[in-house]
Design an enzyme around this catalytic site. Structure first.
Site, PDB file in Angstrom:
ATOM      1  N   GLU A 143      -0.776  36.832  46.465  1.00 14.09           N
ATOM      2  CA  GLU A 143       0.695  37.599  46.618  1.00 14.09           C
ATOM      3  C   GLU A 143       1.530  37.182  45.639  1.00 14.09           C
ATOM      4  O   GLU A 143       2.436  37.956  45.212  1.00 14.09           O
ATOM      5  CB  GLU A 143       0.978  37.549  48.104  1.00 14.09           C
ATOM      6  CG  GLU A 143      -0.087  38.164  48.955  1.00 14.09           C
ATOM      7  CD  GLU A 143       0.090  39.587  48.815  1.00 14.09           C
ATOM      8  OE1 GLU A 143       1.020  40.327  48.377  1.00 14.09           O
ATOM      9  OE2 GLU A 143      -0.791  40.283  49.266  1.00 14.09           O
ATOM     10  N   ARG A 201      -9.055  40.515  41.129  1.00 13.10           N
ATOM     11  CA  ARG A 201      -9.914  39.337  40.803  1.00 13.10           C
ATOM     12  C   ARG A 201     -10.864  39.438  39.597  1.00 13.10           C
ATOM     13  O   ARG A 201     -11.544  38.522  39.017  1.00 13.10           O
ATOM     14  CB  ARG A 201     -10.660  39.125  42.031  1.00 13.10           C
ATOM     15  CG  ARG A 201      -9.327  38.591  43.112  1.00 13.10           C
ATOM     16  CD  ARG A 201      -8.880  37.372  42.882  1.00 13.10           C
ATOM     17  NE  ARG A 201      -7.664  37.028  43.928  1.00 13.10           N
ATOM     18  CZ  ARG A 201      -7.104  35.982  44.051  1.00 13.10           C
ATOM     19  NH1 ARG A 201      -7.425  34.964  43.260  1.00 13.10           N
ATOM     20  NH2 ARG A 201      -6.111  35.978  44.836  1.00 13.10           N
ATOM     21  N   ARG A 215      -2.063  33.011  47.751  1.00 17.19           N
ATOM     22  CA  ARG A 215      -1.517  32.660  46.185  1.00 17.19           C
ATOM     23  C   ARG A 215      -1.537  33.926  45.571  1.00 17.19           C
ATOM     24  O   ARG A 215      -0.853  34.328  44.892  1.00 17.19           O
ATOM     25  CB  ARG A 215      -2.617  31.660  45.584  1.00 17.19           C
ATOM     26  CG  ARG A 215      -1.894  31.212  44.356  1.00 17.19           C
ATOM     27  CD  ARG A 215      -2.486  29.752  43.797  1.00 17.19           C
ATOM     28  NE  ARG A 215      -1.916  29.222  42.497  1.00 17.19           N
ATOM     29  CZ  ARG A 215      -0.502  28.402  43.001  1.00 17.19           C
ATOM     30  NH1 ARG A 215      -0.299  28.177  43.967  1.00 17.19           N
ATOM     31  NH2 ARG A 215      -0.313  28.019  41.774  1.00 17.19           N
ATOM     32  N   SER A 224      -4.544  41.986  46.806  1.00 15.91           N
ATOM     33  CA  SER A 224      -4.655  40.555  45.944  1.00 15.91           C
ATOM     34  C   SER A 224      -6.053  40.103  45.817  1.00 15.91           C
ATOM     35  O   SER A 224      -6.257  38.872  45.134  1.00 15.91           O
ATOM     36  CB  SER A 224      -3.928  39.432  46.886  1.00 15.91           C
ATOM     37  OG  SER A 224      -4.370  39.310  48.221  1.00 15.91           O
ATOM     38  N   HIS A 225      -7.006  40.727  46.474  1.00 13.44           N
ATOM     39  CA  HIS A 225      -8.354  40.060  46.577  1.00 13.44           C
ATOM     40  C   HIS A 225      -9.583  41.547  46.158  1.00 13.44           C
ATOM     41  O   HIS A 225     -10.609  41.199  46.231  1.00 13.44           O
ATOM     42  CB  HIS A 225      -8.751  39.512  47.693  1.00 13.44           C
ATOM     43  CG  HIS A 225      -8.079  38.224  47.665  1.00 13.44           C
ATOM     44  ND1 HIS A 225      -6.857  38.119  48.372  1.00 13.44           N
ATOM     45  CD2 HIS A 225      -8.564  36.939  47.460  1.00 13.44           C
ATOM     46  CE1 HIS A 225      -6.703  36.857  48.070  1.00 13.44           C
ATOM     47  NE2 HIS A 225      -7.604  36.092  47.632  1.00 13.44           N
ATOM     48  N   ALA A 281     -11.080  37.677  49.784  1.00 13.15           N
ATOM     49  CA  ALA A 281     -10.839  37.848  51.332  1.00 13.15           C
ATOM     50  C   ALA A 281     -11.821  37.324  51.983  1.00 13.15           C
ATOM     51  O   ALA A 281     -13.276  37.720  51.949  1.00 13.15           O
ATOM     52  CB  ALA A 281     -10.332  39.287  51.399  1.00 13.15           C
ATOM     53  N   ALA A 328      -4.175  33.502  55.466  1.00  8.85           N
ATOM     54  CA  ALA A 328      -4.271  32.088  54.913  1.00  8.85           C
ATOM     55  C   ALA A 328      -3.146  31.057  55.813  1.00  8.85           C
ATOM     56  O   ALA A 328      -2.665  31.582  56.707  1.00  8.85           O
ATOM     57  CB  ALA A 328      -3.311  32.457  53.589  1.00  8.85           C
ATOM     58  N   ARG A 350      -5.848  47.534  57.944  1.00 10.79           N
ATOM     59  CA  ARG A 350      -7.080  47.813  56.862  1.00 10.79           C
ATOM     60  C   ARG A 350      -7.992  48.946  57.493  1.00 10.79           C
ATOM     61  O   ARG A 350      -8.179  49.635  56.638  1.00 10.79           O
ATOM     62  CB  ARG A 350      -7.623  46.505  57.024  1.00 10.79           C
ATOM     63  CG  ARG A 350      -7.406  45.400  56.351  1.00 10.79           C
ATOM     64  CD  ARG A 350      -8.462  44.318  56.167  1.00 10.79           C
ATOM     65  NE  ARG A 350      -9.138  43.846  57.322  1.00 10.79           N
ATOM     66  CZ  ARG A 350     -10.116  44.140  57.830  1.00 10.79           C
ATOM     67  NH1 ARG A 350     -11.066  44.843  57.132  1.00 10.79           N
ATOM     68  NH2 ARG A 350     -10.789  43.532  58.738  1.00 10.79           N
TER      69      ARG A 350
END
Ligand code: NDP
Ligand code: PYC
Length: 341
Positions: free
Chosen positions: A188, A52, A186, A47-48, A123, A180, A312
Site C-alpha cells: 500500500e 507484483r 508495504r 497491492s498483490h 495475498a 498485515a 472482496r
C-alpha cells in the site's frame, strides 16, 4: 493513452502467464502465480495483483529464484506435512500441499502445512479460502523482510507478517479475514509512492524515527505495527510460526541474505487446517455452522458493520463482466516485460 487501462480477467491471467513463461518460469509455477495474481485483481486487492509481476520477473532475472523448481513434499508427523519449495515461488508450493493438508485435517481433526524455501509475494487469503470452501477452518501466516519496528523501537525488524483466517459457511462463500500485522501492507505504501500520494499519519516513521506521511521516507524508515504492542506481539508470533517453528528464516534473516532485486523474500509459511466436526461431540456437529451464522447476523445488525471479505466478494461479482483497471504506466511496464526477455 488514458491514465487507466481496462483488462478482462482472462487478459490478466494470459498476460501474467506469457510474461513469466517468456522469462523461463515453468508452466506449473507460471500458472500458479497467474492464478494468484488474477484472483487478487478479481477481488480488487491491487497491492498483490499485477503490481507484483515486475518483482516476480526481477527475482528470476537476478537468479534469486529457481523458476523451474518442482516442490517436494514429505510427512513430518501424522498431522504435519512439509512442502519444500526448492527455492521456487510459493503459489505452486502451496498448491502442492493443499489437498494433502485438507485430507490430513479431515483424518486427524487438525493438520499443519509447513512450507519452506519458497518465495512469497502474494495475498494470504487464497491460501485459506479454498480450505474453508471444503468445510475446514483455516489459518495461515507468513513472514517477509524487515519492514516493521517492534513496539517502542524505531528500526525495522519484523515483516509486515500477515495472518489470514477462513471459516466455512453453508451455501455461501467462506468468512475470511487477511491482514498485515503492520498498520498497512508495504504494498500500500509502494502504491502511494507510485501514485504520488502521501500516506496517512500513523503508518510509519522516517529514518530519523519521526512520524512521516511521505511514502519514500516511510519505505526508508520503519513501518509501525497495528495497535502498538498488540500488533507487534502478533507479528512476533508470525516470525516464530513461519520462521523458527517450520525451520526457516526470520524476516531480518531473509533481508540479510536477499540480493535486493525487489522481488519476493524467501522463507517459510505455516498453514493450519481444522475440521470443525472433529472438535465437538457428534450431537453438536450439525449446529456448529448455524451457531457461527448467529454471530455474523449480530454483526450485520449494526449499521456500518460488515463482515471481512464482503468487499472482496462484491468485487468478485463485478470484475468478471466489468474487467479491472490498472494504471497505464503499469500496463506499459507489463508490455515491456513481455518484449524484453
Ligand atoms: P486491509 O487492512 O485492507 O484488510 C484487512 C482485513 O480487514 C481484510 O480481510 C478486510 O476485508 C477486512 N476489513 C477491512 N475493512 C473492514 C471493515 N470495515 N469491517 C470488517 N472487515 C474489514 O489489509 P492489509 O493492508 O492489512 O493487507 C492487504 C493484503 O496484503 C493482504 O491480502 C495480505 O495478505 C497482504 N500482505 C502480504 C504480505 C506478504 O508477506 N506476502 C505482507 C503483508 C500483507 P476485505 O478484503 O473484504 O476488505
Ligand atoms: O505488502 O507488506 C506487503 C508485502 C510483503 C511481501 C509481500 N507483500
Amino acid at each position: 493513452m488514458s491514465d487507466r487501462v481496462t483488462m478482462s480477467l482472462a487478459e490478466v491471467h494470459a498476460t501474467t502467464t506469457r510474461i513469466l513463461l517468456a522469462h523461463g518460469v515453468s508452466t506449473d509455477q507460471a500458472r500458479a502465480i497467474a492464478d494468484t495474481v488474477t484472483n487478487a485483481e478479481r477481488d480488487d486487492c491491487k497491492s498483490h495483483g499485477l503490481f507484483r509481476v515486475p518483482g516476480y520477473v526481477a527475482s528470476v532475472k537476478s537468479g534469486k529464484v529457481n523458476p523451474r523448481a518442482v516442490p517436494t513434499m514429505r510427512d513430518l508427523a501424522p498431522g504435519v506435512i512439509q512442502v519444500d519449495g526448492q527455492h521456487g515461488f510459493s503459489p505452486r508450493a502451496l498448491e502442492v500441499g493443499r489437498a494433502p493438508l485438507a485430507e490430513r485435517a479431515r483424518s486427524q481433526g487438525i493438520a499443519a502445512l509447513a512450507v519452506v524455501n519458497a518465495h512469497h509475494f502474494a495475498a494470504l487469503w487464497p491460501e485459506v479460502e479454498p480450505l474453508a470452501e471444503q468445510g475446514l477452518a483455516a489459518l495461515a501466516c507468513v513472514d517477509s523482510f524487515s519492514y516493521v519496528a517492534p513496539a517502542g523501537g524505531s528500526k525495522p525488524l519484523y515483516g509486515t507478517n500477515p495472518i489470514a483466517f477462513a471459516w466455512p459457511r453453508q451455501g455461501r462463500p467462506p468468512l475470511v479475514f487477511d491482514q498485515a500485522t503492520s498498520v498497512s501492507a508495504r504494498g500500500e505504501i509502494q502504491i502511494h509512492l507510485r501514485d504520488g500520494k502521501p500516506i496517512p499519519e500513523g503508518w510509519a516513521i522516517g529514518p530519523d524515527g519521526g512520524p512521516t506521511t511521505d511514502p519514500r521516507a516511510a519505505l526508508a524508515g520503519a513501518q509501525l505495527p497495528f495497535g502498538g504492542y498488540k500488533g507487534a506481539a502478533l507479528s512476533l508470533m508470525v516470525e516464530l510460526l513461519a520462521g523458527a517453528l517450520v525451520g526457516d528464516v526470520f524476516s531480518f534473516e531473509a533481508s540479510a541474505r536477499d540480493n535486493g532485486d525487489g522481488g519476493p523474500p524467501e522463507g517459510g509459511e505455516l498453514v493450519i487446517a481444522i475440521d470443525p466436526g472433529r472438535c465437538v461431540a457428534e450431537d453438536k456437529r450439525a449446529g456448529q455452522l448455524a451457531h457461527a451464522e448467529a454471530l455474523f447476523e449480530k454483526i450485520l445488525e449494526q449499521d456500518g458493520a460488515r463482515l471481512p471479505s464482503d468487499r472482496r466478494y462484491a468485487a468478485r461479482r463485478r470484475t468478471p463482466t466489468e474487467g479491472i483497471r490498472i494504471p497505464a504506466s503499469l500496463y506499459e511496464t507489463l508490455e515491456e516485460l513481455e518484449r524484453a526477455q
